[in-house]
Design a protein around this motif. Structure first.
Motif, PDB file in Angstrom:
ATOM      1  N   THR A   1       0.322   5.327   0.724  1.00  0.00           N
ATOM      2  CA  THR A   1      -0.419   6.428   1.233  1.00  0.00           C
ATOM      3  C   THR A   1       0.396   7.962   0.963  1.00  0.00           C
ATOM      4  O   THR A   1       1.323   8.276   1.245  1.00  0.00           O
ATOM      5  CB  THR A   1      -0.884   6.674   2.777  1.00  0.00           C
TER       6      THR A   1
ATOM      7  N   ALA B   1       3.896  10.673   4.258  1.00  0.00           N
ATOM      8  CA  ALA B   1       3.438   9.548   3.489  1.00  0.00           C
ATOM      9  C   ALA B   1       3.848   8.209   4.052  1.00  0.00           C
ATOM     10  O   ALA B   1       4.837   8.258   4.769  1.00  0.00           O
ATOM     11  CB  ALA B   1       4.399   9.705   1.861  1.00  0.00           C
TER      12      ALA B   1
ATOM     13  N   GLU C   1       7.144   5.449   7.304  1.00  0.00           N
ATOM     14  CA  GLU C   1       6.548   6.647   7.145  1.00  0.00           C
ATOM     15  C   GLU C   1       7.356   7.503   6.992  1.00  0.00           C
ATOM     16  O   GLU C   1       8.512   7.837   7.785  1.00  0.00           O
ATOM     17  CB  GLU C   1       5.668   6.911   8.739  1.00  0.00           C
TER      18      GLU C   1
ATOM     19  N   ASP D   1       0.938  -1.294  -0.023  1.00  0.00           N
ATOM     20  CA  ASP D   1       0.011  -0.004  -0.032  1.00  0.00           C
ATOM     21  C   ASP D   1       0.672   1.138  -0.036  1.00  0.00           C
ATOM     22  O   ASP D   1       1.875   1.354   0.618  1.00  0.00           O
ATOM     23  CB  ASP D   1      -0.789  -0.063   1.086  1.00  0.00           C
TER      24      ASP D   1
END
Length: 155
Positions: A64, A76, A94, A62
């Motif tokens: 983000t 992000a 992160e 995934d």
């Protein structure tokens, strides 16, 4: 990447990866890296292919994307699933203070079930760091203030 080598070998029908130059340069580079990036890059298992904490072969799960607010650059997250033959946990990275986030994608490997990590490299940058991750079909490049890498159990 500057130090890490990732090349397709047509005779092998696979990738050749080599992080030895980066591992050799890391003692000089790590003092220029912020705390989270330094801990992640210098982890003993990071480039040890036999370690379950090696990033090689993790599967992209995934992304983000960062959002920038009036307060400044955003955060992000990139999450990776464990490779069932190698890892006991997935990895969540992160990125804070993101100033650049890109995914250069080119579908070229049609025999893989998942997009997997080949290797990565964390380098000092005027924004803090640049983290480049080479995947089987893509490259993720992030420039940011720092990163936090956490090994986690994923569903």
């Amino acid at each position: 990447m500057k130090y890490v080598k990732v090349d397709w070998d047509p005779e092998l029908h696979g990738f050749r990866t080599d992080a030895r130059d980066y591992v050799a340069a890391l003692p000089e580079l790590k003092d220029e890296l912020p705390e989270g990036a330094r801990a992640f890059a210098a982890d003993a298992g990071h480039y040890d292919y036999a370690s379950d904490r090696c990033v090689k072969d993790l599967e992209l799960a995934d992304i983000t994307l960062p959002t920038t607010t009036m307060a400044g650059p955003g955060t992000a997250v990139v999450a990776y699933r464990p490779n069932r033959w190698k890892h006991t946990a997935g990895l969540r990275v992160e990125y804070t203070g993101v100033t650049h986030f890109s995914v250069d994608y080119e579908a070229s490997i049609d025999w893989m079930e998942a997009i997997t990590v080949l290797l990565d490299e964390v380098l000092p940058h005027e924004d803090g760091i640049e983290h480049r991750t080479e995947l089987t079909d893509a490259t993720i490049t992030v420039r940011c203030a720092d990163l936090t890498a956490t090994w986690v159990s994923l569903p």
